[in-house]
Motif scaffolding. Structure first.
Motif, PDB file in Angstrom:
ATOM      1  N   ALA B 420       9.247  38.732 -13.132  1.00  9.28           N
ATOM      2  CA  ALA B 420       7.941  38.122 -12.875  1.00  9.28           C
ATOM      3  C   ALA B 420       8.139  36.794 -12.132  1.00  9.28           C
ATOM      4  O   ALA B 420       9.167  36.139 -12.277  1.00  9.28           O
ATOM      5  CB  ALA B 420       7.198  37.876 -14.185  1.00  9.28           C
ATOM      6  N   ALA B 421       7.127  36.426 -11.339  1.00  4.50           N
ATOM      7  CA  ALA B 421       7.240  35.198 -10.556  1.00  4.50           C
ATOM      8  C   ALA B 421       7.179  33.975 -11.464  1.00  4.50           C
ATOM      9  O   ALA B 421       6.566  34.007 -12.526  1.00  4.50           O
ATOM     10  CB  ALA B 421       6.109  35.152  -9.530  1.00  4.50           C
ATOM     11  N   LEU B 422       7.838  32.901 -11.025  1.00  7.92           N
ATOM     12  CA  LEU B 422       7.888  31.684 -11.838  1.00  7.92           C
ATOM     13  C   LEU B 422       6.504  31.101 -12.090  1.00  7.92           C
ATOM     14  O   LEU B 422       6.237  30.547 -13.154  1.00  7.92           O
ATOM     15  CB  LEU B 422       8.745  30.615 -11.144  1.00  7.92           C
ATOM     16  N   ASP B 423       5.619  31.225 -11.099  1.00  9.81           N
ATOM     17  CA  ASP B 423       4.290  30.630 -11.292  1.00  9.81           C
ATOM     18  C   ASP B 423       3.543  31.324 -12.432  1.00  9.81           C
ATOM     19  O   ASP B 423       2.758  30.704 -13.138  1.00  9.81           O
ATOM     20  CB  ASP B 423       3.470  30.616  -9.982  1.00  9.81           C
ATOM     21  N   ALA B 424       3.814  32.622 -12.597  1.00 14.14           N
ATOM     22  CA  ALA B 424       3.176  33.343 -13.698  1.00 14.14           C
ATOM     23  C   ALA B 424       3.859  32.987 -15.025  1.00 14.14           C
ATOM     24  O   ALA B 424       3.203  32.825 -16.053  1.00 14.14           O
ATOM     25  CB  ALA B 424       3.241  34.841 -13.444  1.00 14.14           C
ATOM     26  N   ALA B 426       5.151  30.245 -15.792  1.00 10.53           N
ATOM     27  CA  ALA B 426       4.754  28.895 -16.177  1.00 10.53           C
ATOM     28  C   ALA B 426       3.563  28.939 -17.121  1.00 10.53           C
ATOM     29  O   ALA B 426       3.400  28.083 -17.986  1.00 10.53           O
ATOM     30  CB  ALA B 426       4.418  28.077 -14.938  1.00 10.53           C
TER      31      ALA B 426
END
Lengths: 616, 460
Positions: B420-424, B426
């Protein structure tokens, strides 16, 4: 009265403020010390980056100029944060500085209803009762009247430059400061403070050994502005090199001659953009620091040494620069320097960027303690819009924290103040997944349209893009995962019978859209598809984010009446009352965020507000 | 910062009567969904959930985690917008023992109620138009509560070892957020570190889970460890029970069990609160068969934190004794009536005891404390005094918040594993920070940025 509105300053905040005012039909004058300096990029030759790229897109979505300027002047384009996730990634472009400034000036000159005038403001003209601004007094004694004034003085107010032991008046190297205005504002009771920032040396390209550095290419350029489809711009490389122990030893030995370490500068500098001496002192264990060598433009051979900002003496600068591979024979064209300048405490503004002290006065950009071209432009357009609304006696436009980075930026400045130059960060936004740069138009263009800042062309393009994204979204939602899909791609198994949107939410299946809807790209723009896909991928996360952020939204939005008497609230601590009087928050939410205000204080304010509304 | 007064959507609960022994104690629970929530720890959930405004419902209050009965109560139901607060509200009338009130409140918190902030009921009543401002002078309490807002103060109140662990947890989380935010706010070319490591997430989660587990010990401090005195009839169970009551510090004066199956009393042994249960007597009076009595003892013993098994040294070991001890090998064994010359010597590992004279009691008490120490997390909360401090904060609600934080961290770990992407990711970390923030004070974005700049050399 000579003009309806005056904008002081021709930097990135002033440009947007002046254009917004004129475009909204206000007879506007921009007063600047130097017409040649309009739109100058004082420091790094680039625009955009993480969260800053979002601000540029927001300015554009509101009908501003910055996106168009960088689109037409970029000499390298990159998307930053690609590995971080699509919600935070943002575009950044290297700019041809001279071209950028020339285009900015041309845009101002082409704008109907906007005059430009070269002079230096030294004081404000104020109504007899001291309540309203009535114009400016200039250095040459001109008294120019107006009913609304936007102050965008950048780093120029009472500014001093520092290079080692040398120091002298100046707002940029070779440009004189705006002397007198800061003192006048102090006299008039504004809270004025000092901040500091710095910039690295520029060196001659011909003196560099490119063989010793790593070449960094750009990507195919994409437009910042929603008004552009595609760009044809040159792509120049940047170069990467590193400092070493020898560099650091020279810097350490020169620290005693630094105005910062020696104590000559009192203003606080930005931690997020440290000088090389700061990096060496604060991270003594690091054997090297990265340096980017970036072109300043196509028409010059000056190169910008990104990462080597400094205020050490020139002989020390030359010595440490020449220890860096690729720069061993570098000839410095302009030395690195620090600048210290006056700023106005932004706690003196409300969320419209209007002054609480003086009716008709609006302040934007570095004068508010922010840093960065993008932060300045974003405040500029909001200040311009609200100055225009003030002239029309219309209620101010306030941008929400969940609506734009611009909203976060302004709310932070006017409720928290600025103790160091304020830079935008994605982490300052509670709703950053909802503030994606590709969705800036959906968030703000309807507002621009209602204000009258969106051109017919912008509205037409906006509507087409909106419909395109909606169509793709419907296709994604309507596409069911079948048995055949699972046979073709077993990873889809857990989503059998669900929509393609559900599959897209699965991080392991992020590439599945092309598989499920192979014909999507025919006759549709790539950016529609990308935005619709991201909307689907982040739908669940955005809901969760909204839930986390919503905790106190209801009470949050309650407006604090102008002139609210905090001292009259029974039980409110003296400290809280004092802090609130200084901050003058517009809403209860802002009040609750003011430093020193406790949860119980906010509860007492709420009681007091309800009591007022019940009494009415 | 503690939970905000402005957040009026949370269901809240607090003791409405002054603390201390009294005939009755009243717990007030209010807020949206409070009736349903209260029903989840009530013996007649449907009756309570469907009760009309001003209806009284009779039943038993249960611990929602274990189903264990806490007290027989009367619940008065008020429906929004009527009633004293203008929100859905339940007032529970309990027997007035402080221990019962404490356990009842813990049960409500475990069910999802937040502890009401000082003056919060009055504040909500005012918000809902139930109080005019003169009456709302009670809101002065808010002001008195103000100092509680400070994080340092809140942490100080948590006391010794726990506060240190919470502070460590908080700084671990701030560090992790800083690591993540540095990546989100700076590109690699600006000096941000590359990938986020699942290891650092896992380490923090383990820390949160360990702390959540230590709250089980805190909870035991609150409710007391149940210690059953078992043995065949006439082994001397009641004599030992009475001896312990007499000799050890009694923390609750002879509190009878709320049903008539056994006799229970609260004592404190070496600083550990104990609910001592005597399984003797009553069933024999009811003429039940001996076998049934032993079965009942076994059932109670199975749910107890510790068992003292008493054998009559004159009668000696019987097959029933062997069977019981085989099923509960950790039982503390007492070889009773050693004052009687007819009795045989105590076989290993029995402790010689005379419930009649008190001989052997100190050794028995020491063995009991030793057996219970791990349950109370003695290592984390050493000494009886610290134990009492822990008792105040060992609320089930805090454990729930820690569980929520651990779950959010686990979700982030899972997401990281699945790419999963880091922004998610977070977002999961923010949720963890939110949950912990209710205990340790909100983590402000300024604080995270501070950590970012002090840990990483960033910026071109």
């Amino acid at each position: 009265m000579d003009y309806e509105a005056i904008v002081i300053g021709g930097g990135h905040a002033g440009i947007e403020a002046a254009l917004a005012l004129a475009r909204l039909g206000r007879r506007t004058l921009m007063v600047t010390q130097d017409l040649e300096a309009i739109g100058r990029l004082s420091c790094n030759p680039s625009v955009g980056g993480l969260s800053k790229g979002n601000l540029v897109r927001e300015v554009d979505a509101l009908g501003g100029q910055m996106g168009l300027l960088i689109d037409a002047s970029m000499i390298q384009y990159r998307v930053l944060g690609r590995s971080r996730g699509p919600a935070v990634q943002a575009p950044r472009a290297q700019a041809d500085k001279a071209l950028y400034a020339a285009l900015a000036r041309r845009a101002l000159e082409a704008q109907a209803g906007l005059d430009l005038f070269m002079d230096t403001a030294v004081d404000l003209l104020v109504s007899a009762d001291g309540a309203r601004v009535e114009g400016v007094l200039t250095e040459r004694g001109n008294r120019i009247g107006c009913r609304a004034l936007v102050l965008t003085t950048g780093t120029f107010m009472e500014a001093r430059l520092f290079i080692g032991e040398w120091s002298g008046p100046g707002g940029r190297l070779g440009e004189r400061p705006a002397a007198g205005l800061g003192e006048a504002l102090r006299r008039r009771g504004f809270r004025v403070g000092r901040l500091k920032t710095g910039t690295p040396a520029r060196v001659r390209s011909g003196s560099l050994d490119y063989g010793e550095m790593e070449r960094q290419e750009g990507e195919a350029p994409e437009p910042f502005s929603f008004l552009n489809d595609r760009l044809t711009r040159p792509s120049l490389p940047c170069w990467i090199t590193y400092t070493n122990e020898e560099t650091h030893a020279i810097i350490r030995s020169g620290l005693g001659r630094s105005p910062l370490y020696g104590g000559a500068i009192s203003g606080r500098g930005p931690r997020y953009c440290p000088s090389i001496e700061d990096k060496v002192v604060r991270f003594p264990g690091r054997p090297r620091h990265q340096v980017f060598v970036e072109p300043e433009g196509e028409g010059t051979d000056e190169m910008y040494l990104n990462g080597l900002s400094s205020s050490l003496p020139e002989d020390v600068q030359e010595a440490f620069v020449r220890t860096v591979p690729g720069l061993r024979r570098a000839r410095i064209a302009r030395p690195a320097y620090a600048v210290e300048y006056d700023y106005l405490d932004p706690l003196g503004l409300d969320a419209s960027l209007g002054s609480k002290l003086l009716g008709g006065l609006f302040v934007a950009g570095q004068t508010n303690g922010s840093s960065g071209y993008e932060e300045a432009a974003a405040q500029g357009i909001l200040a311009g819009i609200n100055a225009s609304r003030f002239l029309a006696s219309e209620p101010p436009v306030v941008i929400g924290r969940d609506q734009a980075y611009l909203g976060v930026l302004v709310d932070d400045l006017v409720t928290l103040g600025a103790e160091e130059p304020y830079r935008m960060f994605t982490s300052r936004a509670e709703r950053r997944l909802s503030l994606r740069q590709d969705r800036a138009d959906a968030r703000l263009t309807p507002l621009a349209a209602s204000l009258g800042l969106a051109s017919a062309e912008r509205l037409e393009r906006f509507e087409r893009r909106r419909a395109g994204i909606a169509e793709v979204a419907a296709l994604i939602e309507g596409r069911r995962i079948t048995r055949e899909d699972v046979l073709a791609s077993p990873a889809l198994e857990p989503h059998l019978g669900e929509s393609a949107a559900a599959a897209l939410r699965d991080p392991e299946l992020r590439g599945c859209l092309g598989l499920l809807l192979p014909g999507l790209g025919e006759g549709r723009r790539r950016d529609w598809i990308d935005s619709a896909e991201l909307d689907a991928r982040y739908a669940g996360y955005e809901e969760k984010e909204a839930r986390l952020a919503r905790r106190m939204e209801k009470a949050e939005g309650m407006r604090m009446p102008a002139g609210f008497d905090y001292r009259a609230v029974a039980g409110l601590s003296a400290e809280a009352a004092q802090k609130l009087e200084a901050a003058r928050p517009l809403t209860l939410g802002q009040a609750a965020r003011v430093g020193g205000v406790r949860s119980s204080d906010a509860a007492l304010l709420l009681v007091s507000l309800l009591r007022r509304s019940r009494a009415l | 910062m503690q939970r905000s007064y402005l957040d009026s959507s949370a269901p809240i609960a607090a003791l409405a009567t002054p603390p201390g022994p009294s005939a009755l104690a009243v717990l007030r629970a209010a807020g949206p969904g409070s009736i349903e929530l209260a029903a989840s720890c009530f013996s007649r959930p449907r009756a309570l959930a469907s009760a009309r405004h001003r209806e009284l419902v009779h039943g038993r209050l249960l611990d929602p985690a274990t189903g264990e009965e806490i007290d027989e109560i009367l619940a008065a139901v008020f429906r929004a917008p009527r009633g004293p607060i203008g929100e859905d509200c339940v007032e529970l009338s309990l027997h007035g023992s402080p221990a019962v009130a404490r356990r009842a409140l813990a049960a409500l918190e475990a069910a999802g109620f937040a502890p009401a902030l000082p003056g919060e009921f009055s504040f909500r009543a005012f918000l809902n138009g139930k109080l005019d401002l003169v009456e709302a002078e009670a809101l002065r309490e808010l002001v008195d509560a103000g100092s509680e807002g400070a994080r340092a103060e809140a942490l100080r109140r948590l006391g010794g070892g726990l506060s240190a662990r919470l502070a460590a947890l908080r700084s671990g989380l701030v560090g992790l957020l800083a690591e993540l935010e540095a990546r989100l706010d700076y590109d690699e070319e600006e000096g941000a570190p590359a990938g986020l490591e699942a290891r650092s997430l896992g380490a923090l989660r383990a820390e949160v889970e360990a702390l959540a587990a230590s709250y089980a010990a805190g909870r035991l401090y609150e409710s007391g460890a149940r210690v059953v005195v078992a043995g065949r009839p006439n082994a001397g169970k009641s004599s030992l029970f009475n001896l312990l009551l007499r000799e050890e510090r009694s923390i609750v004066a002879g509190e009878p069990g709320t049903t008539r199956d056994w006799i229970e009393a609260g004592i404190e042994v070496e600083g550990l609160p104990i609910r001592l249960v005597d399984t003797a007597g009553l069933r024999e009076a009811e003429g039940e068969a001996e076998a049934a009595g032993v079965a009942r003892s076994r059932d109670l013993a199975a749910r107890a934190e510790a068992v003292i098994y008493v054998v009559d040294s004159v009668a000696g070991l019987a097959p029933e004794d062997e069977a019981f001890l085989a099923a509960r090998p950790d039982a503390i064994r007492a070889w009773n009536k050693v004052d009687d010359p007819r009795g045989g010597p105590a076989p290993e590992p029995f402790l010689p005891l005379s419930a009649a004279t008190g001989a052997g009691l100190p050794a028995l008490a020491a063995a009991l404390a030793e057996a219970l120490a791990p349950r109370f997390g003695r290592a984390a909360v050493p000494g009886g005094r610290a134990g009492e401090e822990a008792l105040r904060v060992a609320s089930s609600r805090q454990k729930l918040l820690l569980d929520r934080a651990a779950a959010a961290l686990a979700a982030a770990e899972r997401g990281l594993g699945r790419g999963a992407a880091l922004d998610a990711l977070a977002l999961d970390l923010r949720e963890a920070a939110d949950a912990l923030g209710e205990i340790t004070g909100e983590v402000a974005s300024e604080e995270v940025l501070e950590a970012v700049f002090s840990r990483f050399c960033l910026g071109k």
